[in-house]
Design a protein around this motif. Sequence first.
Motif, PDB file in Angstrom:
ATOM      1  N   LEU A 117     -61.879   1.586   2.548  1.00  0.00           N
ATOM      2  CA  LEU A 117     -61.605   2.073   1.312  1.00  0.00           C
ATOM      3  C   LEU A 117     -60.741   1.334   0.244  1.00  0.00           C
ATOM      4  N   VAL A 118     -59.645   0.748   0.622  1.00  0.00           N
ATOM      5  CA  VAL A 118     -58.719   0.038  -0.028  1.00  0.00           C
ATOM      6  C   VAL A 118     -59.371  -1.467  -0.310  1.00  0.00           C
ATOM      7  N   LYS A 119     -60.650  -1.855   0.166  1.00  0.00           N
ATOM      8  CA  LYS A 119     -61.004  -2.871  -0.054  1.00  0.00           C
ATOM      9  C   LYS A 119     -62.243  -2.797  -1.063  1.00  0.00           C
ATOM     10  N   ILE A 120     -62.432  -1.746  -1.586  1.00  0.00           N
ATOM     11  CA  ILE A 120     -63.467  -1.369  -2.536  1.00  0.00           C
ATOM     12  C   ILE A 120     -62.693  -1.423  -4.106  1.00  0.00           C
ATOM     13  N   PRO A 121     -62.912  -2.270  -4.858  1.00  0.00           N
ATOM     14  CA  PRO A 121     -62.228  -2.363  -6.164  1.00  0.00           C
ATOM     15  C   PRO A 121     -61.989  -1.125  -6.642  1.00  0.00           C
ATOM     16  N   LEU A 122     -63.110  -0.365  -7.071  1.00  0.00           N
ATOM     17  CA  LEU A 122     -63.187   0.827  -7.967  1.00  0.00           C
ATOM     18  C   LEU A 122     -62.394   2.031  -7.272  1.00  0.00           C
ATOM     19  N   VAL A 123     -62.769   2.210  -5.852  1.00  0.00           N
ATOM     20  CA  VAL A 123     -62.247   3.204  -5.080  1.00  0.00           C
ATOM     21  C   VAL A 123     -60.663   2.983  -4.658  1.00  0.00           C
ATOM     22  N   ARG A 124     -60.325   1.728  -4.497  1.00  0.00           N
ATOM     23  CA  ARG A 124     -59.008   1.388  -4.079  1.00  0.00           C
ATOM     24  C   ARG A 124     -57.833   2.106  -4.902  1.00  0.00           C
ATOM     25  N   GLY A 125     -58.125   2.122  -6.296  1.00  0.00           N
ATOM     26  CA  GLY A 125     -56.887   2.564  -7.204  1.00  0.00           C
ATOM     27  C   GLY A 125     -56.947   4.031  -7.093  1.00  0.00           C
ATOM     28  N   VAL A 126     -57.972   4.658  -6.943  1.00  0.00           N
ATOM     29  CA  VAL A 126     -58.193   6.377  -6.956  1.00  0.00           C
ATOM     30  C   VAL A 126     -57.691   6.789  -5.759  1.00  0.00           C
TER      31      VAL A 126
ATOM     32  N   SER B  20     -55.538   5.232  -3.333  1.00  0.00           N
ATOM     33  CA  SER B  20     -54.272   5.106  -3.243  1.00  0.00           C
ATOM     34  C   SER B  20     -53.375   5.688  -3.919  1.00  0.00           C
ATOM     35  N   SER B  21     -53.798   6.258  -5.130  1.00  0.00           N
ATOM     36  CA  SER B  21     -52.862   7.194  -6.086  1.00  0.00           C
ATOM     37  C   SER B  21     -53.040   8.621  -5.532  1.00  0.00           C
ATOM     38  N   ILE B  22     -54.066   8.991  -5.178  1.00  0.00           N
ATOM     39  CA  ILE B  22     -54.300  10.136  -4.326  1.00  0.00           C
ATOM     40  C   ILE B  22     -53.519  10.318  -3.260  1.00  0.00           C
ATOM     41  N   ARG B  23     -53.573   9.436  -2.255  1.00  0.00           N
ATOM     42  CA  ARG B  23     -52.851   9.219  -1.037  1.00  0.00           C
ATOM     43  C   ARG B  23     -51.287   9.219  -1.294  1.00  0.00           C
ATOM     44  N   GLN B  24     -50.696   8.602  -2.447  1.00  0.00           N
ATOM     45  CA  GLN B  24     -49.499   8.742  -2.383  1.00  0.00           C
ATOM     46  C   GLN B  24     -48.964   9.995  -2.935  1.00  0.00           C
ATOM     47  N   VAL B  25     -49.906  10.758  -3.760  1.00  0.00           N
ATOM     48  CA  VAL B  25     -49.314  12.262  -3.986  1.00  0.00           C
ATOM     49  C   VAL B  25     -49.210  13.076  -2.934  1.00  0.00           C
ATOM     50  N   VAL B  26     -50.289  12.815  -1.953  1.00  0.00           N
ATOM     51  CA  VAL B  26     -50.443  13.747  -0.875  1.00  0.00           C
ATOM     52  C   VAL B  26     -49.399  13.475   0.011  1.00  0.00           C
ATOM     53  N   GLU B  27     -48.802  12.314   0.402  1.00  0.00           N
ATOM     54  CA  GLU B  27     -47.652  11.820   1.083  1.00  0.00           C
ATOM     55  C   GLU B  27     -46.396  12.375   0.701  1.00  0.00           C
ATOM     56  N   THR B  28     -46.199  12.242  -0.860  1.00  0.00           N
ATOM     57  CA  THR B  28     -45.089  12.925  -1.379  1.00  0.00           C
ATOM     58  C   THR B  28     -45.169  14.352  -1.240  1.00  0.00           C
ATOM     59  N   PHE B  29     -46.179  14.870  -1.190  1.00  0.00           N
ATOM     60  CA  PHE B  29     -46.114  16.554  -0.714  1.00  0.00           C
ATOM     61  C   PHE B  29     -45.764  16.867   0.460  1.00  0.00           C
ATOM     62  N   GLN B  30     -46.148  16.032   1.593  1.00  0.00           N
ATOM     63  CA  GLN B  30     -45.616  15.916   2.907  1.00  0.00           C
ATOM     64  C   GLN B  30     -44.416  15.952   3.251  1.00  0.00           C
ATOM     65  N   VAL B  31     -43.832  14.969   2.460  1.00  0.00           N
ATOM     66  CA  VAL B  31     -42.209  14.523   2.748  1.00  0.00           C
ATOM     67  C   VAL B  31     -41.668  15.555   2.023  1.00  0.00           C
ATOM     68  N   SER B  32     -41.882  15.955   0.971  1.00  0.00           N
ATOM     69  CA  SER B  32     -40.960  16.934   0.306  1.00  0.00           C
ATOM     70  C   SER B  32     -41.134  18.403   0.789  1.00  0.00           C
ATOM     71  N   GLY B  33     -42.192  18.759   1.657  1.00  0.00           N
ATOM     72  CA  GLY B  33     -42.337  20.005   2.160  1.00  0.00           C
ATOM     73  C   GLY B  33     -43.122  20.734   1.206  1.00  0.00           C
ATOM     74  N   GLY B  34     -43.684  20.058   0.172  1.00  0.00           N
ATOM     75  CA  GLY B  34     -44.814  20.704  -0.621  1.00  0.00           C
ATOM     76  C   GLY B  34     -44.089  21.121  -1.988  1.00  0.00           C
ATOM     77  N   THR B  35     -42.958  20.652  -2.168  1.00  0.00           N
ATOM     78  CA  THR B  35     -42.346  20.762  -3.552  1.00  0.00           C
ATOM     79  C   THR B  35     -41.790  19.643  -4.052  1.00  0.00           C
ATOM     80  N   SER B  36     -42.389  18.878  -4.991  1.00  0.00           N
ATOM     81  CA  SER B  36     -42.213  17.534  -5.613  1.00  0.00           C
ATOM     82  C   SER B  36     -41.408  17.933  -6.742  1.00  0.00           C
TER      83      SER B  36
END
Length: 215
Positions: free
Chosen positions: A95-104, A106-122
């Motif tokens: 997915l990260v090798k596809i130019p248009l898909v990569r940015g979308v 990666s951004s969504i993945r970072q948001v999800v990881e933020t919620f996982q780390v903070s226990g759902g409260t960012s």
Amino acid sequence: MHRVKGYLRNTFLLGILTALPIIITYFFLSFIFKKVTGFLIPFIDFVASKSGITLTVFAKQSLSLIVLIFLLFIIGIIAKNYFGKKIISFFEYLLVKIPLVRGVYSSIRQVVETFQVSGGTSFKKVVLLEYPMQKKYSIGFVTKETSEFLNNKINNESYNIFVPTTPNPTSGFILIVPKCEVIELDITIDEGIRFVISAGLISPEAAEKLNSGSK
């Protein structure tokens, strides 16, 4: 006669105000249900047509929801497995090798990881800030302290603040605001979100009474 008209009008308005939260909640949940269940309906229609089975719309939606929950459960099992993690990592690599898909992605993945780390409260705290102009204040939510890189650029210690829109708090603006220009509020995140969703009708004090009354 005038008193009777006033009584009928006030009773009718009270009925509207009482029923309105229930109606809005129903339509909101109904909208979410249709969106979620509609995800697999084309596939269910295809299988049903090949099998010669006729299903009602509600049956399709219910079956779609059940299948979707089952698939998510299976994905969760795979994600816990060592080889499953390798497979998921491989697909993420593609997915990260596809130019248009990569940015979308990666951004969504970072948001999800933020919620996982903070226990759902960012959000860390609720604040007031002068936005969109001086002497005009908006409710904001501190997501984190600004990085040193950006602090050095503006020569000030700052907060990353999310300013949500009303009545949908999932959209809004990210502002970088110096700490000295922020007024911290002694209220909970839930109270701040209620204030935004209600368009200011439910103040933090009213939200506190609402919480105490529901206990």
